[in-house]
Design a protein around this motif. Structure first.
Motif, PDB file in Angstrom:
ATOM      1  N   ALA A 156       0.838  -1.207   0.000  1.00 11.45           N
ATOM      2  CA  ALA A 156       0.000   0.000   0.000  1.00 11.45           C
ATOM      3  C   ALA A 156       0.867   1.249   0.000  1.00 11.45           C
ATOM      4  O   ALA A 156       0.572   2.222  -0.713  1.00 11.45           O
ATOM      5  CB  ALA A 156      -0.941   0.005   1.200  1.00 11.45           C
ATOM      6  N   ASP A 157       1.962   1.243   0.773  1.00 13.77           N
ATOM      7  CA  ASP A 157       2.882   2.376   0.791  1.00 13.77           C
ATOM      8  C   ASP A 157       3.536   2.568  -0.578  1.00 13.77           C
ATOM      9  O   ASP A 157       3.688   3.695  -1.052  1.00 13.77           O
ATOM     10  CB  ASP A 157       3.978   2.172   1.839  1.00 13.77           C
ATOM     11  CG  ASP A 157       3.448   2.076   3.259  1.00 13.77           C
ATOM     12  OD1 ASP A 157       2.426   2.725   3.568  1.00 13.77           O
ATOM     13  OD2 ASP A 157       4.060   1.335   4.060  1.00 13.77           O
ATOM     14  N   LEU A 158       3.915   1.477  -1.217  1.00 12.81           N
ATOM     15  CA  LEU A 158       4.539   1.531  -2.533  1.00 12.81           C
ATOM     16  C   LEU A 158       3.592   2.119  -3.573  1.00 12.81           C
ATOM     17  O   LEU A 158       3.967   3.001  -4.346  1.00 12.81           O
ATOM     18  CB  LEU A 158       5.004   0.136  -2.953  1.00 12.81           C
ATOM     19  CG  LEU A 158       5.675   0.015  -4.307  1.00 12.81           C
ATOM     20  CD1 LEU A 158       6.967   0.807  -4.337  1.00 12.81           C
ATOM     21  CD2 LEU A 158       5.932  -1.445  -4.632  1.00 12.81           C
ATOM     22  N   ILE A 159       2.353   1.654  -3.571  1.00 10.63           N
ATOM     23  CA  ILE A 159       1.359   2.166  -4.520  1.00 10.63           C
ATOM     24  C   ILE A 159       1.099   3.649  -4.282  1.00 10.63           C
ATOM     25  O   ILE A 159       1.034   4.438  -5.218  1.00 10.63           O
ATOM     26  CB  ILE A 159       0.066   1.336  -4.441  1.00 10.63           C
ATOM     27  CG1 ILE A 159       0.329  -0.074  -4.986  1.00 10.63           C
ATOM     28  CG2 ILE A 159      -1.076   2.016  -5.198  1.00 10.63           C
ATOM     29  CD1 ILE A 159      -0.782  -1.061  -4.726  1.00 10.63           C
ATOM     30  N   ARG A 160       0.965   4.030  -3.027  1.00  8.54           N
ATOM     31  CA  ARG A 160       0.730   5.432  -2.681  1.00  8.54           C
ATOM     32  C   ARG A 160       1.892   6.307  -3.177  1.00  8.54           C
ATOM     33  O   ARG A 160       1.685   7.374  -3.740  1.00  8.54           O
ATOM     34  CB  ARG A 160       0.548   5.569  -1.166  1.00  8.54           C
ATOM     35  CG  ARG A 160       0.006   6.910  -0.723  1.00  8.54           C
ATOM     36  CD  ARG A 160      -0.414   6.955   0.757  1.00  8.54           C
ATOM     37  NE  ARG A 160       0.248   6.039   1.681  1.00  8.54           N
ATOM     38  CZ  ARG A 160      -0.278   4.870   2.102  1.00  8.54           C
ATOM     39  NH1 ARG A 160      -1.471   4.474   1.685  1.00  8.54           N
ATOM     40  NH2 ARG A 160       0.379   4.103   2.949  1.00  8.54           N
ATOM     41  N   ALA A 161       3.127   5.829  -3.017  1.00  2.00           N
ATOM     42  CA  ALA A 161       4.294   6.574  -3.468  1.00  2.00           C
ATOM     43  C   ALA A 161       4.289   6.702  -4.991  1.00  2.00           C
ATOM     44  O   ALA A 161       4.620   7.766  -5.532  1.00  2.00           O
ATOM     45  CB  ALA A 161       5.578   5.897  -2.995  1.00  2.00           C
ATOM     46  N   ARG A 162       3.895   5.663  -5.690  1.00  2.00           N
ATOM     47  CA  ARG A 162       3.820   5.734  -7.146  1.00  2.00           C
ATOM     48  C   ARG A 162       2.782   6.737  -7.606  1.00  2.00           C
ATOM     49  O   ARG A 162       2.992   7.459  -8.573  1.00  2.00           O
ATOM     50  CB  ARG A 162       3.476   4.364  -7.724  1.00  2.00           C
ATOM     51  CG  ARG A 162       4.624   3.393  -7.713  1.00  2.00           C
ATOM     52  CD  ARG A 162       4.217   2.097  -8.346  1.00  2.00           C
ATOM     53  NE  ARG A 162       5.319   1.148  -8.311  1.00  2.00           N
ATOM     54  CZ  ARG A 162       5.177  -0.142  -8.562  1.00  2.00           C
ATOM     55  NH1 ARG A 162       3.975  -0.623  -8.872  1.00  2.00           N
ATOM     56  NH2 ARG A 162       6.204  -0.944  -8.521  1.00  2.00           N
TER      57      ARG A 162
END
Length: 100
Positions: free
Chosen positions: A88-94
């Motif tokens: 979820a953190d990775l997607i949010r950063a993208r």
């Protein structure tokens, strides 16, 4: 190898409690699960990190859904977690243009 993680201790406690509920000893459960009793003892003391196959063997011998043995466990219970970032953190950063 000594695991001594909170997860390993909790798993071992749950296995021991289930075994004791049936009033069987470690040798009997180990025999039913196809394990050596010393390995089962290490698992129950939280000193071993059993493989998925071993967890499934123990759960099967206890006539138990294996999910019961790991219910509520989280990665935070592991001694060394290399990344605290989740998918979820990775997607949010993208989505915000950042990289992780």
């Amino acid at each position: 190898m000594t695991s001594n993680s909170d997860a390993a201790r909790l798993l071992g406690t749950r296995i021991r409690e289930e075994r004791q509920r049936f009033a069987i000893n470690q040798m009997e459960l180990a025999e039913l699960a196809g394990l050596h009793f010393t390995n089962l003892g290490k698992i129950e003391r939280g000193q071993a990190n059993p493989s998925l196959h071993t967890i499934l063997r123990i759960a099967g011998a206890l006539n138990l859904n294996p999910a019961v043995l790991i219910d509520g466990m989280t990665p935070d219970m592991l001694p060394e977690r290399p990344h605290k970032v989740t998918v979820a953190d990775l997607i949010r950063a993208r989505e915000t243009g950042g990289t992780s």
